[in-house]
Design a protein around this motif. Structure first.
Motif, mmCIF file in Angstrom:
data_model
loop_
_atom_site.group_PDB
_atom_site.id
_atom_site.type_symbol
_atom_site.label_atom_id
_atom_site.label_comp_id
_atom_site.label_asym_id
_atom_site.label_seq_id
_atom_site.Cartn_x
_atom_site.Cartn_y
_atom_site.Cartn_z
ATOM 1 N N ALA A 28 0.841 -1.194 0.000
ATOM 2 C CA ALA A 28 0.000 0.000 0.000
ATOM 3 C C ALA A 28 0.875 1.242 0.000
ATOM 4 C CB ALA A 28 -0.917 0.002 1.217
ATOM 5 N N GLN A 29 0.445 2.272 -0.756
ATOM 6 C CA GLN A 29 1.229 3.494 -0.849
ATOM 7 C C GLN A 29 0.833 4.528 0.195
ATOM 8 O OE1 GLN A 29 -0.329 2.115 -3.508
ATOM 9 N NE2 GLN A 29 1.259 1.592 -4.976
ATOM 10 N N ARG A 33 -4.926 3.456 2.198
ATOM 11 C CA ARG A 33 -4.987 2.239 1.398
ATOM 12 C C ARG A 33 -4.639 1.019 2.237
ATOM 13 N NH1 ARG A 33 -7.724 1.413 -2.866
ATOM 14 N NH2 ARG A 33 -8.457 -0.209 -1.483
ATOM 15 N N ASP A 37 -7.137 -2.089 2.677
ATOM 16 C CA ASP A 37 -6.692 -3.416 2.235
ATOM 17 C C ASP A 37 -6.645 -4.392 3.397
ATOM 18 O OD1 ASP A 37 -6.451 -2.430 -0.300
ATOM 19 O OD2 ASP A 37 -4.265 -2.271 -0.280
ATOM 20 N N PRO A 187 -7.906 6.384 -6.179
ATOM 21 C CA PRO A 187 -8.003 4.950 -5.881
ATOM 22 C C PRO A 187 -6.736 4.360 -5.287
ATOM 23 C CG PRO A 187 -8.910 5.453 -8.059
ATOM 24 C CD PRO A 187 -8.246 6.694 -7.585
ATOM 25 N N ASP A 188 -5.566 4.681 -5.841
ATOM 26 C CA ASP A 188 -4.327 4.064 -5.375
ATOM 27 C C ASP A 188 -3.960 4.477 -3.956
ATOM 28 O OD1 ASP A 188 -3.987 2.696 -7.729
ATOM 29 O OD2 ASP A 188 -2.691 4.207 -8.642
ATOM 30 N N LEU A 189 -4.479 5.599 -3.492
ATOM 31 C CA LEU A 189 -4.172 6.072 -2.147
ATOM 32 C C LEU A 189 -5.320 5.838 -1.170
ATOM 33 C CD1 LEU A 189 -2.372 9.452 -2.945
ATOM 34 C CD2 LEU A 189 -1.375 7.174 -2.646
ATOM 35 N N TYR A 213 -0.211 10.012 -8.885
ATOM 36 C CA TYR A 213 -1.410 9.206 -8.686
ATOM 37 C C TYR A 213 -2.601 9.910 -9.318
ATOM 38 C CZ TYR A 213 1.594 7.032 -5.185
ATOM 39 O OH TYR A 213 2.648 6.399 -4.546
ATOM 40 N N ASP A 214 -3.404 9.132 -10.038
ATOM 41 C CA ASP A 214 -4.567 9.693 -10.716
ATOM 42 C C ASP A 214 -5.686 9.977 -9.725
ATOM 43 O OD1 ASP A 214 -3.337 9.516 -13.213
ATOM 44 O OD2 ASP A 214 -4.053 7.465 -13.533
#
Length: 260
Positions: A28-29, A33, A37, A187-189, A213-214
């Motif tokens: 996880a970044q 997240r 997770d 999403p990624d964060l 990150y988007d």
């Protein structure tokens, strides 16, 4: 093996493959997240054996009774009924406690953070200047059709569709909207927070991995909704400080590149 048994076996293999694929771990970044997770994996580790147990019972019943032309009603078994009722209660209690421990975390529910005075009401806040102080790096984010604008109040820097934040520091996003409801989603964060017209909401994070990150709008907001996106640029703390210092006082919207 009969066609029915082959079908059942294929379904079992497919279900197991899908469940096992979900157990693959990815670093996880961000703290957000990681929390999300972690909860998903906890619930998965409970769901996986339960799913296998139910599938085994299904296969057993399908194989044993498929040729039964004279079925009889199941006999009462109070001990069995008490057992599965108690087991269900324990599972639901586990799910509830696991979910609660994540939902009250300050990175998921920022209002729970102990470094912000939340005694004031929303009615007392008429602009970003009236927001309570935090110990975090703060970014004021405005959503409007169909752009994102980020302002760094301490340095008087404003960016368009690009939000620069430092890694390994607590960051607070204060969000509001100029027109309709928007929602900042990274999403990624694991960041997602709605932005309401006239109101101010908070998202909080700490990102461990520098990178781009988007970010998108996750609330339908009109004809340009699909192109309302932005980029979260996470840089090392020294780089972040240098970038703010270089652009300090530039009240106009800037797209100044982040120093390498």
């Amino acid at each position: 093996m009969s066609s029915r048994r082959r079908t059942i076996a294929s379904l079992v293999v497919a279900a197991l493959s899908s469940l096992l694929a979900l157990t693959g771990t990815v670093a996880a970044q961000s703290e957000n997240r990681d929390l999300i997770d972690g909860l998903e994996y906890q619930l998965l580790y409970v769901a996986l054996p339960l799913t296998l147990f139910v599938l085994m019972i299904l296969i057993y019943a399908a194989v044993k009774f498929h040729d039964n032309d004279d079925p009889e009603p199941t006999t009462e078994d109070p001990a069995l009924e008490i057992t599965w009722t108690a087991a269900t209660a324990i599972i639901l209690l586990f799910v509830g406690l696991s979910g609660y421990s994540v939902l009250v975390n300050p990175y998921v529910s920022p209002s729970q953070a102990n470094d912000v005075d939340t005694s004031g009401s929303q009615e007392d806040i008429e602009s970003f200047d009236d927001l309570p102080e935090t110990d975090d790096e703060e970014v004021h984010v405005r959503g409007y059709q169909w752009e994102w604008q980020a302002t760094y109040p301490e340095s008087n820097v404003t960016t368009e569709n690009e939000i620069v934040i430092p890694a390994d520091r607590n960051v607070t996003f204060w969000l509001s909207s100029d027109d309709v409801v928007h929602s900042l989603f990274v999403p990624d964060l694991g960041i997602k927070q709605d932005a309401f017209p006239g109101d101010y909401t908070r998202a909080r994070t700490i990102v461990s991995e520098p990178g781009n990150y988007d970010a998108v709008c996750a609330e339908f907001c009109g004809a340009g909704h699909s192109r309302m996106d932005a980029e979260i640029v996470v840089v090392e703390p020294d780089t972040y400080d240098q970038w703010l210092e270089t652009n300090e006082g530039s009240n106009n919207v800037t797209t100044a590149p982040v120093p390498e």
